[in-house]
Write a protein that holds these residues in place. Sequence first.
Motif, PDB file in Angstrom:
ATOM      1  N   MET A  23       0.695  -1.495  -0.078  1.00 40.06           N
ATOM      2  CA  MET A  23      -0.228   0.167   0.189  1.00 40.06           C
ATOM      3  C   MET A  23       0.430   0.938   0.141  1.00 40.06           C
ATOM      4  SD  MET A  23      -3.001   1.188   2.798  1.00 40.06           S
ATOM      5  CE  MET A  23      -4.074  -0.229   1.926  1.00 40.06           C
ATOM      6  N   TYR A  24      -0.095   2.510  -0.484  1.00 37.67           N
ATOM      7  CA  TYR A  24       0.807   4.056  -0.879  1.00 37.67           C
ATOM      8  C   TYR A  24       0.200   4.618  -0.691  1.00 37.67           C
ATOM      9  CZ  TYR A  24       4.701   1.161  -3.232  1.00 37.67           C
ATOM     10  OH  TYR A  24       5.631  -0.129  -4.184  1.00 37.67           O
ATOM     11  N   ARG A  25       0.946   5.729   0.591  1.00 40.25           N
ATOM     12  CA  ARG A  25       0.363   7.022   0.475  1.00 40.25           C
ATOM     13  C   ARG A  25       0.802   8.065  -1.016  1.00 40.25           C
ATOM     14  NH1 ARG A  25       2.793  11.114   3.581  1.00 40.25           N
ATOM     15  NH2 ARG A  25       4.392   9.847   4.447  1.00 40.25           N
ATOM     16  N   LEU A  26      -0.253   9.099  -1.338  1.00 43.52           N
ATOM     17  CA  LEU A  26       0.597  10.155  -2.505  1.00 43.52           C
ATOM     18  C   LEU A  26       0.788  10.797  -0.663  1.00 43.52           C
ATOM     19  CD1 LEU A  26       0.006  11.365  -4.600  1.00 43.52           C
ATOM     20  CD2 LEU A  26      -1.943  12.141  -4.154  1.00 43.52           C
ATOM     21  N   GLU A  27       2.226  11.620  -1.535  1.00 40.24           N
ATOM     22  CA  GLU A  27       2.856  12.957  -0.582  1.00 40.24           C
ATOM     23  C   GLU A  27       2.687  13.737  -1.929  1.00 40.24           C
ATOM     24  OE1 GLU A  27       3.822  15.912   0.858  1.00 40.24           O
ATOM     25  OE2 GLU A  27       4.190  13.917   1.777  1.00 40.24           O
ATOM     26  N   THR A  28       1.328  15.100  -1.425  1.00 39.65           N
ATOM     27  CA  THR A  28       1.700  15.684  -3.137  1.00 39.65           C
ATOM     28  C   THR A  28       1.991  16.354  -2.681  1.00 39.65           C
ATOM     29  OG1 THR A  28      -0.278  16.741  -1.020  1.00 39.65           O
ATOM     30  CG2 THR A  28      -1.517  14.649  -2.077  1.00 39.65           C
TER      31      THR A  28
ATOM     32  N   GLU B 162       5.595  16.068  -3.024  1.00 41.20           N
ATOM     33  CA  GLU B 162       6.300  16.223  -3.868  1.00 41.20           C
ATOM     34  C   GLU B 162       5.659  15.393  -5.666  1.00 41.20           C
ATOM     35  OE1 GLU B 162       9.803  14.497  -1.981  1.00 41.20           O
ATOM     36  OE2 GLU B 162       9.736  16.189  -0.815  1.00 41.20           O
ATOM     37  N   ASN B 163       4.128  14.776  -5.130  1.00 44.68           N
ATOM     38  CA  ASN B 163       4.104  14.427  -5.895  1.00 44.68           C
ATOM     39  C   ASN B 163       4.887  13.133  -6.161  1.00 44.68           C
ATOM     40  OD1 ASN B 163       2.226  13.733  -7.771  1.00 44.68           O
ATOM     41  ND2 ASN B 163       3.239  14.152  -9.583  1.00 44.68           N
ATOM     42  N   LYS B 164       4.126  12.090  -5.091  1.00 47.82           N
ATOM     43  CA  LYS B 164       5.525  10.763  -5.563  1.00 47.82           C
ATOM     44  C   LYS B 164       4.772   9.759  -3.950  1.00 47.82           C
ATOM     45  CE  LYS B 164       9.200  11.516  -1.600  1.00 47.82           C
ATOM     46  NZ  LYS B 164       9.993  11.197  -1.433  1.00 47.82           N
TER      47      LYS B 164
END
Length: 100
Positions: A1-6, A8-10
């Motif tokens: 599972m991933y979390r969006l780091e807005t 840095e858009n990653k």
Amino acid sequence: MYRLETTENKLIEISETTFTDNDIKERQHIEEWIRKSPEILGEDLLIIGHEYDKFEVNEGLDLLALDRDGNVVIIEVKRDTSGSNVDFQSVKICILLCQT
């Protein structure tokens, strides 16, 4: 599972964890989250009771709700698989509800 780091858009990978690892309790945490925000279960539910134990036998239920069509929904909260007889518990409670 991933979390969006807005900023840095990653995507940041989220490590797997358990409720036990995070000291998450059934009643104090999970049940309370559902009671306050039943939509987290993915259905439109109205919680009408919690920790209901007014049966003549030693049975209780965690949360009692109604769905959009007026059907009774019994919600039993278990944070792990140690409550493997939860299906039977829910059936017994359903029978008790139908008798009242």
